[in-house]
Motif scaffolding. Structure first.
Motif, PDB file in Angstrom:
ATOM      1  N   ALA A   1       0.827  -1.209   0.000  1.00 52.75           N
ATOM      2  CA  ALA A   1       0.000   0.000   0.000  1.00 52.75           C
ATOM      3  C   ALA A   1       0.860   1.256   0.000  1.00 52.75           C
ATOM      4  CB  ALA A   1      -0.923  -0.005   1.223  1.00 52.75           C
ATOM      5  N   ALA A   2       1.988   1.195   0.703  1.00 56.34           N
ATOM      6  CA  ALA A   2       2.863   2.373   0.770  1.00 56.34           C
ATOM      7  C   ALA A   2       3.610   2.599  -0.524  1.00 56.34           C
ATOM      8  CB  ALA A   2       3.848   2.210   1.922  1.00 56.34           C
ATOM      9  N   GLY A   3       3.913   1.517  -1.243  1.00 57.56           N
ATOM     10  CA  GLY A   3       4.668   1.654  -2.488  1.00 57.56           C
ATOM     11  C   GLY A   3       6.034   2.279  -2.225  1.00 57.56           C
ATOM     12  N   LYS A   4       6.417   3.222  -3.062  1.00 59.96           N
ATOM     13  CA  LYS A   4       7.706   3.897  -2.901  1.00 59.96           C
ATOM     14  C   LYS A   4       7.587   5.200  -2.109  1.00 59.96           C
ATOM     15  CE  LYS A   4       9.630   2.022  -7.200  1.00 59.96           C
ATOM     16  NZ  LYS A   4      10.253   2.352  -8.520  1.00 59.96           N
ATOM     17  N   ARG A   5       6.409   5.431  -1.555  1.00 61.66           N
ATOM     18  CA  ARG A   5       6.213   6.671  -0.806  1.00 61.66           C
ATOM     19  C   ARG A   5       7.024   6.644   0.485  1.00 61.66           C
ATOM     20  NH1 ARG A   5       0.942   4.953  -2.277  1.00 61.66           N
ATOM     21  NH2 ARG A   5      -0.053   6.286  -3.850  1.00 61.66           N
ATOM     22  N   LYS A   6       7.697   7.736   0.769  1.00 61.55           N
ATOM     23  CA  LYS A   6       8.550   7.821   1.951  1.00 61.55           C
ATOM     24  C   LYS A   6       8.081   8.868   2.959  1.00 61.55           C
ATOM     25  CE  LYS A   6      11.491   4.803   0.289  1.00 61.55           C
ATOM     26  NZ  LYS A   6      11.663   3.466   0.901  1.00 61.55           N
ATOM     27  N   ASN A   7       7.533   9.965   2.468  1.00 59.63           N
ATOM     28  CA  ASN A   7       7.208  11.105   3.344  1.00 59.63           C
ATOM     29  C   ASN A   7       5.746  11.027   3.781  1.00 59.63           C
ATOM     30  OD1 ASN A   7       7.481  13.476   4.739  1.00 59.63           O
ATOM     31  ND2 ASN A   7       7.540  14.799   2.938  1.00 59.63           N
ATOM     32  N   LEU A   8       5.452  10.053   4.655  1.00 55.66           N
ATOM     33  CA  LEU A   8       4.073   9.799   5.067  1.00 55.66           C
ATOM     34  C   LEU A   8       3.849  10.212   6.516  1.00 55.66           C
ATOM     35  CD1 LEU A   8       3.653   6.208   3.540  1.00 55.66           C
ATOM     36  CD2 LEU A   8       2.859   8.364   2.553  1.00 55.66           C
ATOM     37  N   VAL A   9       2.658  10.694   6.784  1.00 58.44           N
ATOM     38  CA  VAL A   9       2.253  11.033   8.147  1.00 58.44           C
ATOM     39  C   VAL A   9       0.773  10.699   8.297  1.00 58.44           C
ATOM     40  CG1 VAL A   9       1.668  13.422   7.602  1.00 58.44           C
ATOM     41  CG2 VAL A   9       2.328  12.848   9.925  1.00 58.44           C
ATOM     42  N   ALA A  10       0.358  10.321   9.505  1.00 52.00           N
ATOM     43  CA  ALA A  10      -1.045   9.973   9.757  1.00 52.00           C
ATOM     44  C   ALA A  10      -1.662  10.957  10.741  1.00 52.00           C
ATOM     45  CB  ALA A  10      -1.152   8.551  10.300  1.00 52.00           C
ATOM     46  N   SER A  11      -2.979  11.131  10.631  1.00 50.96           N
ATOM     47  CA  SER A  11      -3.686  12.017  11.557  1.00 50.96           C
ATOM     48  C   SER A  11      -5.154  11.618  11.627  1.00 50.96           C
ATOM     49  CB  SER A  11      -3.552  13.471  11.104  1.00 50.96           C
ATOM     50  OG  SER A  11      -4.033  14.343  12.103  1.00 50.96           O
ATOM     51  N   ARG A  12      -5.822  12.065  12.666  1.00 53.90           N
ATOM     52  CA  ARG A  12      -7.240  11.762  12.838  1.00 53.90           C
ATOM     53  C   ARG A  12      -8.089  12.880  12.230  1.00 53.90           C
ATOM     54  NH1 ARG A  12      -7.577   7.651  16.614  1.00 53.90           N
ATOM     55  NH2 ARG A  12      -5.730   7.429  17.931  1.00 53.90           N
ATOM     56  N   VAL A  13      -9.168  12.490  11.605  1.00 57.00           N
ATOM     57  CA  VAL A  13     -10.100  13.453  11.034  1.00 57.00           C
ATOM     58  C   VAL A  13     -10.996  14.012  12.133  1.00 57.00           C
ATOM     59  CG1 VAL A  13     -12.091  13.701   9.500  1.00 57.00           C
ATOM     60  CG2 VAL A  13     -10.089  12.417   8.745  1.00 57.00           C
TER      61      VAL A  13
END
Length: 295
Positions: free
Chosen positions: A199-211
């Protein structure tokens, strides 16, 4: 207050100008300032306030000369200098563009002086960066990978063995992305979210947050956790983006028309919002690539 030191800072801002010219530009009484200068006594508070406002300097620094080198000011200074050098601008170049005295800007870059909100907005506009980007350190997410424990579901008896290296740990921020009215984001990590490498693939600059909010219902509800790719800011149709708007973060469908960025909610109870890109040149934080929610 030590008058001699105050006059050294006033002289620093004066930059060799004649006192008559200096007083005329700042709006000071020349005779009063001349008398204070000759006697080396401090000008009155009203005059000092005018000087600080004219040169966009911190009033406390002008009066006391004390350096306010806290963690926030040091981070802001590093980011200002980094963005300036990316554009190959000298200190004087940027100072002229944002109408700030070069000596004051130098103190900002060294982290010795608090950056006022209006100066920060002008720097953000000139350097084409969202204001919140000045507060985020490079490679801040994550510094260390937490210890992970991955368990096989009892229903998957003959499934391939799970390995920790098959998952990416994504920092979950304490503050929420407002799916309705924007809120203020706190730059802190609450926990980590696991995402499979497929799911992440080659993505590196990821962040999570709550809506937090209801403008994207029924797709996103308050409390849902979303994952944002902060490197994906290219506007695409039918994709949801995290946007910095009105001093907070919001999640919306996005359209661009010339110098306008149109934020469209799903929920008909919420209004369409419009951002003028000339005033706010970099409002897109990144594309929301997925969400976790309870049904």
């Amino acid at each position: 207050m030590p008058a001699k030191n105050i006059w050294s800072r006033i002289g620093l801002l004066q930059e060799g100008q004649a006192l008559t010219t200096y007083c005329r530009q700042v709006g000071l009484n020349y005779q009063s300032m001349k008398k204070c200068s000759q006697r080396q006594i401090a000008p009155d508070t009203k005059s000092l306030v005018k000087i600080a406002r004219h040169f966009r300097a911190d009033f406390d620094w002008l009066v006391t000369g004390e350096k306010n080198s806290n963690k926030l000011n040091l981070q802001l200074g590093r980011k200002i200098k980094q963005l300036r050098k990316l554009r190959s601008w000298s200190l004087n170049d940027l100072a002229e563009k944002v109408s700030v005295n070069a000596k004051i800007l130098e103190l900002h870059e060294k982290g010795h002086m608090q950056v006022s909100f209006d100066v920060l907005l002008d720097l953000a506009k000139t350097l084409k960066a969202a204001p919140h980007e000045f507060l985020i350190e490079e490679n801040a997410f994550p510094v260390q990978t937490p210890e992970l424990k991955i368990f096989q579901a009892t229903s998957a008896k003959n499934a391939p063995k799970l390995r920790q290296e098959d998952y990416v740990s994504i920092p979950l921020t304490e503050s929420s992305i407002a799916a309705g009215q924007p809120i203020i984001q706190a730059d802190q990590i609450e926990d980590y979210v696991l995402l499979h490498i497929r799911a992440a693939g080659k993505r590196k600059n990821l962040v999570a947050s709550r809506v937090d909010g209801g403008s994207m219902e029924p797709m996103l509800h308050s409390g849902d956790i979303v994952v944002i790719d902060r490197d994906d800011k290219r506007v695409s149709k039918n994709k949801i983006y995290a946007i910095f708007h009105e001093d907070g973060l919001t999640a919306k469908y996005v359209e661009r028309k010339k110098n306008l960025l149109i934020l469209r909610p799903i929920n008909p109870a919420f209004d369409v919002q419009i951002i003028e890109l000339e005033e706010h040149p970099a409002p897109i934080i990144g594309r929301i690539i997925g969400a976790w929610k309870e049904l």
